[in-house]
Design a protein around this motif. Structure first.
Motif, short mmCIF file in Angstrom:
data_model
loop_
_atom_site.label_atom_id
_atom_site.label_comp_id
_atom_site.label_asym_id
_atom_site.label_seq_id
_atom_site.Cartn_x
_atom_site.Cartn_y
_atom_site.Cartn_z
N LEU A 1 -0.98 -5.21 -7.38
CA LEU A 1 -1.60 -3.73 -8.17
C LEU A 1 -0.78 -3.28 -9.22
O LEU A 1 0.60 -3.77 -9.05
CB LEU A 1 -1.37 -2.74 -6.69
CG LEU A 1 -2.42 -2.97 -5.38
CD1 LEU A 1 -2.19 -1.91 -4.74
CD2 LEU A 1 -3.87 -3.21 -5.87
N PRO A 2 -1.38 -2.49 -9.99
CA PRO A 2 -0.72 -2.13 -11.16
C PRO A 2 0.68 -1.09 -10.80
O PRO A 2 0.31 -0.33 -9.91
CB PRO A 2 -1.75 -1.28 -11.90
CG PRO A 2 -2.97 -1.97 -11.35
CD PRO A 2 -2.95 -2.25 -9.87
N THR A 3 1.69 -1.45 -11.49
CA THR A 3 2.70 -0.62 -10.83
C THR A 3 2.61 1.08 -11.10
O THR A 3 3.12 1.83 -10.31
CB THR A 3 3.97 -1.03 -11.88
OG1 THR A 3 3.93 -0.95 -13.16
CG2 THR A 3 4.30 -2.40 -11.37
N ASP A 4 1.62 1.28 -12.08
CA ASP A 4 1.46 2.81 -12.21
C ASP A 4 0.40 3.47 -11.53
O ASP A 4 -0.08 4.60 -11.60
CB ASP A 4 1.15 2.92 -13.79
CG ASP A 4 -0.17 2.15 -14.27
OD1 ASP A 4 -0.72 1.46 -13.46
OD2 ASP A 4 -0.62 2.77 -15.37
N LEU A 5 -0.26 2.34 -10.58
CA LEU A 5 -1.16 3.09 -9.53
C LEU A 5 -0.75 3.73 -8.36
O LEU A 5 0.19 3.11 -7.68
CB LEU A 5 -1.95 1.93 -9.25
CG LEU A 5 -3.32 2.31 -8.19
CD1 LEU A 5 -4.37 3.20 -9.12
CD2 LEU A 5 -3.85 0.95 -7.46
N ALA A 6 -0.93 5.13 -8.36
CA ALA A 6 -0.27 5.57 -7.00
C ALA A 6 -1.07 5.37 -5.89
O ALA A 6 -2.42 5.44 -5.76
CB ALA A 6 -0.56 7.17 -7.06
N VAL A 7 -0.26 4.75 -4.67
CA VAL A 7 -0.79 4.13 -3.51
C VAL A 7 -0.03 4.67 -2.27
O VAL A 7 1.11 4.65 -2.58
CB VAL A 7 -0.98 2.50 -3.55
CG1 VAL A 7 -1.52 1.96 -2.40
CG2 VAL A 7 -1.70 2.14 -4.87
N PHE A 8 -0.75 5.10 -1.23
CA PHE A 8 -0.33 5.18 0.02
C PHE A 8 -0.65 4.39 0.93
O PHE A 8 -1.95 4.14 0.65
CB PHE A 8 -0.58 6.42 0.53
CG PHE A 8 0.16 7.79 -0.38
CD1 PHE A 8 1.51 8.34 0.36
CD2 PHE A 8 -0.13 8.30 -1.34
CE1 PHE A 8 2.10 9.39 -0.40
CE2 PHE A 8 0.63 9.30 -2.17
CZ PHE A 8 1.74 9.67 -1.39
N VAL A 9 -0.17 3.56 1.91
CA VAL A 9 -0.60 2.70 2.91
C VAL A 9 -0.56 3.41 4.18
O VAL A 9 0.35 3.88 4.73
CB VAL A 9 0.33 1.50 2.93
CG1 VAL A 9 -0.35 0.65 3.77
CG2 VAL A 9 0.44 1.08 1.43
N GLU A 10 -1.71 3.20 5.10
CA GLU A 10 -1.92 3.79 6.35
C GLU A 10 -1.60 2.56 7.19
O GLU A 10 -2.76 1.57 7.16
CB GLU A 10 -3.17 4.40 6.59
CG GLU A 10 -3.29 5.04 8.00
CD GLU A 10 -4.68 5.78 8.28
OE1 GLU A 10 -4.59 6.44 9.00
OE2 GLU A 10 -5.66 5.46 7.51
N LEU A 11 -0.85 2.40 8.10
CA LEU A 11 -0.48 1.39 9.06
C LEU A 11 -1.05 1.82 10.60
O LEU A 11 -0.68 3.16 10.82
CB LEU A 11 0.99 1.24 9.27
CG LEU A 11 1.75 0.67 8.09
CD1 LEU A 11 3.20 0.69 8.23
CD2 LEU A 11 1.22 -0.71 7.54
#
Length: 308
Positions: free
Chosen positions: A170-180
């Motif tokens: 993913l682009p490094t500047d893309l804000a991402v949260f992961v739900e496990l």
């Protein structure tokens, strides 16, 4: 949302006490001083609720205009609609225009990664749908908030290398949260430490899901100085309990803010969504009172006290 749902008779036996902070949280908030201007976003997961007519939407509002009304009351939405199919750019532009025309331009959409990527491809060979997804949501422009990647209940710690490889794509500047969601991420200390350390190194957040039947998902691990909380209420019959849970979150968030938390994304769900604006309004009021968030309160058409 049915995830973590329990019966009404079981709710009174649930221990809703928030766990102590995880190991990664102490590392992430190690500076120990407040951020200068923390940001706060509170919203729901859907705007298309007919039950909200004559509650927060004018009685004769057409369904096509529900989003126009939603953005007048909230500053964000957890955008689940794009989970079911990769949206085309024209649809995103249409939604953006509604936010542009009806909000104060501080509104954000927080898109959920398409299930084609997360549940069908299971992150493997997912470059094409990912690129299509990212190209579409980029049309939100200044209205784009963080994206969240929900992994299935059967996505186990054995797939950690796959998850890491995908996040690196993913682009490094893309804000991402992961739900496990699989229990193995939380119950086994080695898996827990490894995955949250990986998130921190890649500058990705970890979704905290507060649902009655899955207390392990309230992991309290902050991998970046931001939180993305999915709070699942239990409806009007358990309003006092839900309000008390919100109060507990306010206390914990205040502690995190004092240590350097920079952004709060707090999204309200209920198994029956008709009363979600009431729960959201209580949340906003408590955030404003105790956290200094200054989020506009919801403008109810019907007095909330007349709804029960």
């Amino acid at each position: 949302m049915d995830f973590g749902k329990v019966t009404d008779s079981q709710i009174k036996h649930v221990n809703f006490t928030l766990p102590k902070d995880g190991i990664q949280t102490s590392k992430t908030l190690s500076k120990g001083k407040p951020a200068k201007n923390p940001e706060f976003y509170v919203g729901c997961a859907k705007w298309g609720r007919k039950e909200w007519l004559n509650m927060i939407y004018p009685a004769k509002t057409k369904e096509a205009d529900f989003l126009d009304q939603y953005v007048k009351h909230f500053n964000s939405i957890e955008l689940n609609a794009v989970f079911y199919s990769i949206p085309n750019a024209e649809l995103i532009k249409k939604w953006k225009a509604k936010a542009e025309d009806n909000s104060n331009n501080s509104f954000i959409f927080c898109p959920k990664f398409s299930r084609t990527i997360s549940h069908i491809k299971r992150l493997k060979d997912a470059e094409v749908p990912t690129d299509l997804f990212l190209a579409s949501i980029s049309e939100f422009a200044q209205f784009l908030g963080p994206c969240f990647l929900q992994l299935g209940d059967n996505f186990t710690p054995k797939s950690l290398p796959v998850l890491e490889e995908y996040l690196k794509y993913l682009p490094t500047d893309l804000a991402v949260f992961v739900e496990l969601r699989h229990e193995g991420w939380f119950l086994e200390e080695a898996n827990r430490n490894q995955v949250f350390d990986m998130f921190a190194k890649l500058n990705k957040g970890a979704v905290i899901t507060d649902a009655s039947g899955r207390r392990d998902c309230v992991h309290m691990e902050l991998t970046i100085p931001e939180i993305f909380i999915r709070f699942v209420g239990n409806g009007s019959a358990h309003q006092d309990s839900d309000f008390a849970r919100i109060d507990d979150w306010v206390v914990r968030i205040k502690q995190w803010l004092d240590k350097g938390l920079e952004k709060v994304y707090f999204f309200l769900h209920q198994h029956d969504e008709k009363d979600t604006p009431i729960l959201a309004d209580y949340t906003i009021k408590q955030f404003n009172k105790h956290l200094g968030s200054k989020i506009p309160e919801i403008n109810f058409i019907t007095k909330t006290g007349e709804l029960f």
